[in-house]
Design a protein around this motif. Structure first.
Motif, PDB file in Angstrom:
ATOM      1  N   LEU A   1     -43.038 -33.866  -0.119  1.00 60.06           N
ATOM      2  CA  LEU A   1     -43.557 -32.498  -0.055  1.00 60.06           C
ATOM      3  C   LEU A   1     -42.570 -31.566   0.627  1.00 60.06           C
ATOM      4  O   LEU A   1     -42.423 -30.401   0.236  1.00 60.06           O
ATOM      5  CB  LEU A   1     -44.894 -32.470   0.697  1.00 60.06           C
ATOM      6  CG  LEU A   1     -46.107 -33.095   0.004  1.00 60.06           C
ATOM      7  CD1 LEU A   1     -47.309 -33.117   0.955  1.00 60.06           C
ATOM      8  CD2 LEU A   1     -46.465 -32.335  -1.268  1.00 60.06           C
ATOM      9  N   THR A   2     -41.888 -32.072   1.659  1.00 58.66           N
ATOM     10  CA  THR A   2     -41.006 -31.223   2.462  1.00 58.66           C
ATOM     11  C   THR A   2     -39.546 -31.344   2.047  1.00 58.66           C
ATOM     12  O   THR A   2     -38.678 -30.708   2.676  1.00 58.66           O
ATOM     13  CB  THR A   2     -41.127 -31.586   3.952  1.00 58.66           C
ATOM     14  OG1 THR A   2     -40.692 -32.949   4.144  1.00 58.66           O
ATOM     15  CG2 THR A   2     -42.562 -31.442   4.436  1.00 58.66           C
ATOM     16  N   ASP A   3     -39.259 -32.140   1.015  1.00 65.34           N
ATOM     17  CA  ASP A   3     -37.872 -32.335   0.562  1.00 65.34           C
ATOM     18  C   ASP A   3     -36.952 -32.756   1.702  1.00 65.34           C
ATOM     19  O   ASP A   3     -35.804 -32.295   1.808  1.00 65.34           O
ATOM     20  CB  ASP A   3     -37.349 -31.053  -0.097  1.00 65.34           C
ATOM     21  CG  ASP A   3     -38.139 -30.694  -1.351  1.00 65.34           C
ATOM     22  OD1 ASP A   3     -38.435 -31.617  -2.131  1.00 65.34           O
ATOM     23  OD2 ASP A   3     -38.470 -29.503  -1.536  1.00 65.34           O
ATOM     24  N   GLY A   4     -37.482 -33.609   2.594  1.00 67.82           N
ATOM     25  CA  GLY A   4     -36.662 -34.159   3.680  1.00 67.82           C
ATOM     26  C   GLY A   4     -36.495 -33.257   4.881  1.00 67.82           C
ATOM     27  O   GLY A   4     -35.689 -33.567   5.778  1.00 67.82           O
ATOM     28  N   THR A   5     -37.250 -32.155   4.984  1.00 67.08           N
ATOM     29  CA  THR A   5     -37.089 -31.233   6.112  1.00 67.08           C
ATOM     30  C   THR A   5     -38.016 -31.558   7.276  1.00 67.08           C
ATOM     31  O   THR A   5     -38.055 -30.831   8.265  1.00 67.08           O
ATOM     32  CB  THR A   5     -37.348 -29.777   5.674  1.00 67.08           C
ATOM     33  OG1 THR A   5     -38.734 -29.663   5.234  1.00 67.08           O
ATOM     34  CG2 THR A   5     -36.435 -29.372   4.536  1.00 67.08           C
ATOM     35  N   PHE A   6     -38.769 -32.645   7.176  1.00 65.54           N
ATOM     36  CA  PHE A   6     -39.779 -32.969   8.188  1.00 65.54           C
ATOM     37  C   PHE A   6     -39.130 -33.391   9.503  1.00 65.54           C
ATOM     38  O   PHE A   6     -38.235 -34.231   9.546  1.00 65.54           O
ATOM     39  CB  PHE A   6     -40.677 -34.096   7.673  1.00 65.54           C
ATOM     40  CG  PHE A   6     -41.776 -34.494   8.616  1.00 65.54           C
ATOM     41  CD1 PHE A   6     -42.783 -33.601   8.944  1.00 65.54           C
ATOM     42  CD2 PHE A   6     -41.806 -35.778   9.159  1.00 65.54           C
ATOM     43  CE1 PHE A   6     -43.807 -33.981   9.798  1.00 65.54           C
ATOM     44  CE2 PHE A   6     -42.830 -36.165  10.006  1.00 65.54           C
ATOM     45  CZ  PHE A   6     -43.827 -35.264  10.336  1.00 65.54           C
ATOM     46  N   LEU A   7     -39.596 -32.800  10.595  1.00 67.79           N
ATOM     47  CA  LEU A   7     -39.158 -33.151  11.944  1.00 67.79           C
ATOM     48  C   LEU A   7     -40.368 -33.681  12.700  1.00 67.79           C
ATOM     49  O   LEU A   7     -41.284 -32.918  13.043  1.00 67.79           O
ATOM     50  CB  LEU A   7     -38.578 -31.932  12.667  1.00 67.79           C
ATOM     51  CG  LEU A   7     -38.216 -32.139  14.152  1.00 67.79           C
ATOM     52  CD1 LEU A   7     -37.074 -33.141  14.293  1.00 67.79           C
ATOM     53  CD2 LEU A   7     -37.844 -30.811  14.807  1.00 67.79           C
ATOM     54  N   GLU A   8     -40.381 -34.996  12.950  1.00 67.70           N
ATOM     55  CA  GLU A   8     -41.556 -35.593  13.597  1.00 67.70           C
ATOM     56  C   GLU A   8     -41.563 -35.292  15.094  1.00 67.70           C
ATOM     57  O   GLU A   8     -40.517 -35.303  15.766  1.00 67.70           O
ATOM     58  CB  GLU A   8     -41.584 -37.107  13.368  1.00 67.70           C
ATOM     59  CG  GLU A   8     -42.874 -37.749  13.854  1.00 67.70           C
ATOM     60  CD  GLU A   8     -43.018 -39.218  13.473  1.00 67.70           C
ATOM     61  OE1 GLU A   8     -44.007 -39.837  13.895  1.00 67.70           O
ATOM     62  OE2 GLU A   8     -42.140 -39.727  12.741  1.00 67.70           O
TER      63      GLU A   8
END
Length: 317
Positions: free
Chosen positions: A77-84
Motif C-alpha cells: 500500500l505504501t510502496d515501501g515508504t512505511f516507517l515503523e
C-alpha cells in the motif's frame, strides 16, 4: 500452494493440467485440446466452489496460510515508504501490534494493524497476532500522535482475539481495549478500518472503531470464533460449521446488517491467488474513503463516527 479441504477438486485438476503440459513438452504428442478442456473444467470448478462458499469455508479462507498478512499489505500500500514506530512508552513493544507512518498515493497515514507471522518462528515472535495490553496502548499512542499532526489513521485488522493469558489480564487487557474504543470514538482525525483476515472479539474492536469500516470478501468479524461458540453451546468443536452460520459473521452478513460500510472484492480463489489485485482493491477503497472524509470538519468527523455506532442494534417491532 497449500489447499483447504474443499479446494481439493481444484488441486486435482491443476495436477492433471501440469501432467498434460509436461507430456506435451516431453513428447511429440499434441495435447493442446486436452489441456484446453482441463483448463475450462478448472475454471468452471473454481467458479462453482468459490461462488458458493459457506460461512465456515470463508472462515477457513481468512486463515489460509498463504493469505497476505498485515506487513505485506502495508509494504504494498505504501510502496515501501512505511516507517515503523515502537513501544507504548510504559511497558514494552508488542510485536503482535505494529504501527507507523507511511504514504499511500502521496498521502501520509498512520497505519496500525495486527501481524500474525508467516512461519512458526515468526508466529511465536508475533504471538500469533494476539496483542497484549501494551499493544493496544501502543496503538492508542500512535493514534494520538496522528491526531496531533492531523494525519488520518488506517487500521488493518487480522487477529484471533486479544491475548487471553493471565499476565495480559494482570496488566489490564480489558481496560486497554475499552480505553481504545472510547478514545477512537472521539479521535479528531479520520479513521479507516479494513478487516483483512480474522476479526475476532474485542481484540479486533480495539483498533476497529472507524468512520469507514471495510471487510475483504473472505473475512469474518464476530464477538466470538465459531470454535469457541461451538464449545460453549455444544461442548464440542465438532459443530463449528453450524456455529459459523448462526453467528452471521461473513462480510456479506455484516454488510446486510449495516455493521460495515462495504465489502472489498477478492480475486477468484481468494486474496492469496492474486496478491497484486487484492492490494490494488484495498488501496482503491482506502483512498476513496479518505476523499470522502478529508474535507469534513473535526466536529463532523466525530459526529459521523458517533452516529454510525449509535445506530447499530436499532430495530423496530
Amino acid at each position: 500452494m497449500e489447499y483447504l479441504d474443499f479446494e481439493l477438486p481444484i488441486k486435482e485438476l491443476e495436477d492433471q493440467l501440469d501432467k498434460c503440459q509436461l507430456i506435451g513438452q516431453e513428447s511429440d504428442v499434441d495435447v493442446s485440446d486436452t489441456c484446453k478442456q482441463i483448463e475450462q473444467k478448472l475454471e468452471e470448478t473454481k467458479k462453482q466452489i468459490y461462488g458458493n462458499l459457506t460461512a465456515w469455508q470463508r472462515v477457513q479462507m481468512s486463515r489460509h496460510p498463504n493469505r497476505p498478512y498485515t506487513l505485506e499489505h502495508i509494504t504494498n500500500l505504501t510502496d515501501g515508504t512505511f516507517l515503523e514506530l515502537f513501544g507504548d512508552r510504559n511497558f514494552k513493544d508488542d510485536k503482535a501490534m505494529i504501527g507507523g507512518l507511511g504514504k499511500i498515493n502521496g498521502q501520509s497515514f498512520m497505519i496500525i494493524g495486527q501481524q500474525k507471522g508467516i512461519n512458526t518462528k515468526m508466529r511465536q515472535l508475533r504471538n500469533f497476532g494476539m496483542a497484549n495490553p501494551e499493544g493496544y496502548r501502543k496503538a492508542l499512542r500512535l493514534m494520538k500522535m496522528a491526531e496531533k499532526f492531523n494525519i488520518p489513521v488506517l487500521t488493518l485488522i487480522d487477529t484471533p482475539g486479544a491475548y487471553p493469558g493471565l499476565e495480559a489480564e494482570e496488566r489490564g487487557q480489558g481496560e486497554a481495549i475499552a480505553r481504545n474504543i472510547f478514545e477512537m470514538a472521539r479521535l479528531k482525525t479520520p479513521i479507516i478500518s479494513v478487516i483483512i483476515g480474522e476479526g475476532a472479539s474485542g481484540g479486533a474492536l480495539g483498533i476497529g472503531v472507524g468512520n469507514k469500516v471495510f471487510m475483504l470478501e473472505n473475512t469474518w468479524y464476530s464477538v466470538i470464533s465459531p470454535e469457541s461458540c461451538s464449545s460453549i453451546l455444544w461442548r464440542s468443536w465438532d459443530f463449528k460449521a453450524q456455529a459459523a452460520e448462526a453467528l452471521k459473521l461473513t462480510s456479506f452478513d455484516m454488510k446486510e446488517q449495516n455493521l460495515i460500510d462495504d465489502i472489498i472484492p477478492e480475486p477468484l480463489g481468494g486474496a492469496h491467488f492474486d496478491r497484486e489485485t487484492t492490494f490494488k482493491n484495498v488501496k482503491e477503497y482506502v483512498m476513496k474513503a479518505f476523499d470522502e472524509l478529508k474535507d469534513l470538519s473535526t466536529a463532523d468527523l466525530v459526529a459521523q463516527r458517533m452516529d454510525k455506532y449509535s445506530k447499530m442494534g436499532q430495530f423496530q417491532e
